[in-house]
Design an enzyme around this catalytic site. Structure first.
Site, PDB file in Angstrom:
ATOM      1  CG  ASP A  51      -1.737   1.278   1.306  1.00 25.29           C
ATOM      2  OD1 ASP A  51      -2.799   1.317   0.651  1.00 25.29           O
ATOM      3  OD2 ASP A  51      -1.317   2.236   1.988  1.00 25.29           O
ATOM      4  CE1 TYR A  56       0.127   7.770   3.319  1.00 31.30           C
ATOM      5  CE2 TYR A  56       0.786   5.705   2.300  1.00 31.30           C
ATOM      6  CZ  TYR A  56      -0.067   6.422   3.120  1.00 31.30           C
ATOM      7  OH  TYR A  56      -1.109   5.783   3.744  1.00 31.30           O
ATOM      8  CG  ASN A 196       3.783   9.233 -27.467  1.00 26.24           C
ATOM      9  OD1 ASN A 196       4.107   8.379 -26.640  1.00 26.24           O
ATOM     10  ND2 ASN A 196       2.542   9.669 -27.585  1.00 26.24           N
ATOM     11  CB  ALA A 198      11.805  11.164 -26.831  1.00 26.65           C
ATOM     12  NE  ARG A 200      11.130  12.234 -35.244  1.00 28.50           N
ATOM     13  CZ  ARG A 200      12.087  13.093 -35.560  1.00 28.50           C
ATOM     14  NH1 ARG A 200      12.838  13.624 -34.611  1.00 28.50           N
ATOM     15  NH2 ARG A 200      12.315  13.405 -36.806  1.00 28.50           N
ATOM     16  CD  GLU A 203      18.778   4.433 -34.522  1.00 26.86           C
ATOM     17  OE1 GLU A 203      18.570   3.369 -35.145  1.00 26.86           O
ATOM     18  OE2 GLU A 203      18.585   5.570 -34.992  1.00 26.86           O
TER      19      GLU A 203
END
Length: 236
Positions: A51, A56, A196, A198, A200, A203
């Site tokens: 938990d 926290y 998203n 990034a 690219r 490799e």
């Protein structure tokens, strides 16, 4: 003594483990290395219902738990419960005199759930985690056992993502692009768009491409992509 209890559709071991003390309430702020022996012992004992909560350490506790799970690749071995509904934005770092407001506003819950998923690094555990108007509720591949079987592919992709030093999303998008396809992932969050884009820079080697192919083929996706009504609309 009772050793397991029902939580939704899952049996979880009792007692569970509360991670709060690592970063909240006791004047402590454990690092991952400091918390690791305790969490490893919990795994060893079979104490796997953990938990945590947004409040926290203002997300630090959730991130600590998520970092441990990713480091040791034990996502399939623990059940993590988190909570929201308390606004502590005015408290600051002084937990001796906290200023808390209980709230169940949809905006608050939505914001905190998004943050929790990001810090823990998890996708939803249940189909019910989708909002009441979420279109995925009506899609077969997200329903019932299909949801859990399809979700099983995630830990395998996470392993490769950790190796590459990127996110699971970026590995998946890089794999699609490497096969000559144009992925069009949608998002309502600017930081998700950046994540998203990034992809690219990721490799994949021939060996990694082959590993991805193995993972996908062995997963054998379950459930149709569209509901019956939508399937007819797209001509199939």
């Amino acid at each position: 003594m009772v050793k397991t209890l029902r939580f939704g559709d899952i049996e979880v071991p009792v007692p569970g483990f509360g991670a709060m003390g690592f970063n909240h309430g006791l004047g402590t702020n454990f690092t991952l290395e400091q918390a690791e022996p305790v969490l490893l012992k919990a795994l060893e004992l079979g104490c796997t219902f953990w938990d945590t909560a947004v409040i926290y350490g203002f997300g630090v506790n959730e991130k600590l738990v998520g970092d441990f799970i990713r480091k040791h690749n034990v996502r399939d071995k623990v059940f993590v419960a988190s909570k929201c509904g308390i606004d502590m934005s005015k408290t600051g770092s002084n937990m001796a005199t906290p200023q808390m407001t209980v709230t169940n506003k949809p905006s608050h819950i939505g914001e905190y759930i998004e943050g929790t998923i990001e810090r823990l690094g998890f996708t939803p555990d249940f189909p019910d985690d989708f909002g009441p108007t979420d279109g995925r509720r009506g899609i077969p591949k997200f329903q019932g056992e299909n949801f859990y079987k399809n979700r099983a592919i995630v830990p395998e992709l996470q392993k490769l993502a950790v190796k590459k030093g990127c996110t699971t999303t970026q590995v998946a998008l890089a794999w699609v692009a490497a096969q000559g396809f144009i992925a069009i992932p949608g998002t309502t969050k600017a930081h998700r768009l950046e994540e998203n884009w990034a992809s690219r820079d990721v490799e994949l080697t021939e060996a990694e491409m082959a590993e991805m192919r193995r993972i996908v083929e062995e997963a054998k996706p379950q459930g149709a992509r569209y509901s019956e009504a939508l399937q007819k609309m797209v001509g199939h």
